[in-house]
Design a protein around this motif. Structure first.
Motif, PDB file in Angstrom:
ATOM      1  N   UNK A  52       0.901  -1.199  -0.127  1.00  0.00           N
ATOM      2  CA  UNK A  52      -0.072   0.032   0.007  1.00  0.00           C
ATOM      3  C   UNK A  52       0.784   1.395  -0.108  1.00  0.00           C
ATOM      4  N   UNK A  53       1.951   1.186   0.740  1.00  0.00           N
ATOM      5  CA  UNK A  53       3.024   2.380   0.784  1.00  0.00           C
ATOM      6  C   UNK A  53       3.574   2.502  -0.797  1.00  0.00           C
ATOM      7  N   UNK A  54       3.720   1.576  -1.434  1.00  0.00           N
ATOM      8  CA  UNK A  54       4.132   1.740  -2.689  1.00  0.00           C
ATOM      9  C   UNK A  54       3.422   2.225  -3.602  1.00  0.00           C
ATOM     10  N   UNK A  55       1.995   1.750  -3.429  1.00  0.00           N
ATOM     11  CA  UNK A  55       0.818   2.372  -4.336  1.00  0.00           C
ATOM     12  C   UNK A  55       0.734   3.804  -3.958  1.00  0.00           C
ATOM     13  N   UNK A  56       0.749   4.143  -2.753  1.00  0.00           N
ATOM     14  CA  UNK A  56       0.813   5.688  -2.395  1.00  0.00           C
ATOM     15  C   UNK A  56       1.610   6.532  -2.877  1.00  0.00           C
ATOM     16  N   UNK A  57       2.914   6.257  -3.007  1.00  0.00           N
ATOM     17  CA  UNK A  57       3.914   6.812  -3.550  1.00  0.00           C
ATOM     18  C   UNK A  57       4.086   6.719  -5.070  1.00  0.00           C
ATOM     19  N   UNK A  58       3.240   5.968  -5.541  1.00  0.00           N
ATOM     20  CA  UNK A  58       3.225   6.050  -7.224  1.00  0.00           C
ATOM     21  C   UNK A  58       1.937   6.800  -7.527  1.00  0.00           C
ATOM     22  N   UNK A  59       1.180   7.393  -6.778  1.00  0.00           N
ATOM     23  CA  UNK A  59       0.061   8.179  -7.215  1.00  0.00           C
ATOM     24  C   UNK A  59       0.376   9.630  -6.939  1.00  0.00           C
ATOM     25  N   UNK A  60      -0.381  10.367  -7.138  1.00  0.00           N
ATOM     26  CA  UNK A  60      -0.112  12.026  -6.841  1.00  0.00           C
ATOM     27  C   UNK A  60      -0.745  12.423  -5.704  1.00  0.00           C
ATOM     28  N   UNK A  61      -0.660  11.612  -4.880  1.00  0.00           N
ATOM     29  CA  UNK A  61      -1.299  11.770  -3.368  1.00  0.00           C
ATOM     30  C   UNK A  61      -0.555  13.080  -2.705  1.00  0.00           C
ATOM     31  N   UNK A  62      -1.593  13.935  -1.989  1.00  0.00           N
ATOM     32  CA  UNK A  62      -1.135  15.258  -1.405  1.00  0.00           C
ATOM     33  C   UNK A  62      -0.131  14.920  -0.335  1.00  0.00           C
ATOM     34  N   UNK A  63      -0.351  13.875   0.450  1.00  0.00           N
ATOM     35  CA  UNK A  63       0.714  13.749   1.622  1.00  0.00           C
ATOM     36  C   UNK A  63       0.897  12.325   1.737  1.00  0.00           C
ATOM     37  N   UNK A  64       2.097  12.053   0.893  1.00  0.00           N
ATOM     38  CA  UNK A  64       2.471  10.505   0.778  1.00  0.00           C
ATOM     39  C   UNK A  64       3.195  10.127   1.923  1.00  0.00           C
ATOM     40  N   UNK A  65       3.574  10.953   2.817  1.00  0.00           N
ATOM     41  CA  UNK A  65       4.516  10.534   3.963  1.00  0.00           C
ATOM     42  C   UNK A  65       3.474  10.330   5.110  1.00  0.00           C
ATOM     43  N   UNK A  66       2.345  10.242   4.972  1.00  0.00           N
ATOM     44  CA  UNK A  66       1.190  10.100   6.018  1.00  0.00           C
ATOM     45  C   UNK A  66       1.319   8.438   6.201  1.00  0.00           C
ATOM     46  N   UNK A  67       1.529   7.636   5.282  1.00  0.00           N
ATOM     47  CA  UNK A  67       1.825   6.408   5.379  1.00  0.00           C
ATOM     48  C   UNK A  67       3.332   6.057   5.828  1.00  0.00           C
ATOM     49  N   UNK A  68       3.430   5.062   6.760  1.00  0.00           N
ATOM     50  CA  UNK A  68       4.748   4.573   6.983  1.00  0.00           C
ATOM     51  C   UNK A  68       5.503   5.419   8.278  1.00  0.00           C
ATOM     52  N   UNK A  69       6.523   4.813   8.748  1.00  0.00           N
ATOM     53  CA  UNK A  69       7.283   5.550   9.795  1.00  0.00           C
ATOM     54  C   UNK A  69       8.401   6.088   9.273  1.00  0.00           C
ATOM     55  N   UNK A  70       8.457   7.411   9.097  1.00  0.00           N
ATOM     56  CA  UNK A  70       9.529   8.163   8.261  1.00  0.00           C
ATOM     57  C   UNK A  70      10.579   8.980   9.373  1.00  0.00           C
TER      58      UNK A  70
END
Length: 167
Positions: A87-105
């Motif tokens: 799901x993280x891969x899919x989020x970062x492949x899209x033009x999501x406004x806040x990609x870093x909302x998923x995962x622990x960065x």
């Protein structure tokens, strides 16, 4: 002007299909832009380039809105994903406004965002860039790397896959 064998949309589709037969791992490549904001995208063009000196490479489309931040960044991180990070891969492949909302960065040693739980992380300084065709090739000098046990996320023929049994 003569046309080459891959000019035109049907030839382009055929080339894309043929290239898609090559299985790759899935990564999220990150940097911080000039304002210090995180930038990242899903990349499967990542590759080892050299052990001495330690170099890796990856490519980014010229049309990508992320190109300018990566070209101006002095450092980037390549985060190799596990199959549980689909799901993280899919989020970062899209033009999501806040990609870093998923995962622990967190900020890596040189400022590029690093993903906790990644299969491997390569923190790099940008050694060179080279514009070729519709992509820019980034070569990074590996400054720090870590690896963990786990199952990699794999991409092949336009689909996410699991790694199979050892042959």
């Amino acid at each position: 002007m003569s046309r080459g064998p891959f000019d035109g949309s049907s030839a382009s589709s055929a080339l894309r299909s043929a290239l898609g037969r090559f299985a790759t791992g899935v990564t999220i490549v990150t940097c911080s832009d000039a304002a210090g904001s995180p930038v990242g995208l899903t990349v499967n063009s990542f590759s080892a380039l050299s052990l001495e000196p330690p170099l890796v490479s990856w490519a980014l489309r010229v049309e990508s809105p992320s190109l300018a931040p990566f070209e101006s960044a002095r450092h980037f991180a390549v985060n190799v994903l596990t199959e549980s990070q689909l799901e993280l891969s899919k989020q970062f492949a899209a033009h999501a406004p806040d990609k870093f909302s998923l995962g622990r960065w967190s900020a890596g040693r040189h400022g590029a965002p690093v993903l906790a739980g990644a299969l491997a992380v390569f923190e790099c300084s940008t050694a060179s860039t080279l514009r070729q065709g519709d992509h820019v090739l980034f070569v990074g000098s590996v400054l720090h790397s870590v690896a963990h046990a786990g199952a990699p996320l794999v991409f092949q023929a336009g689909r996410y896959r699991r790694l199979g049994e050892t042959l």
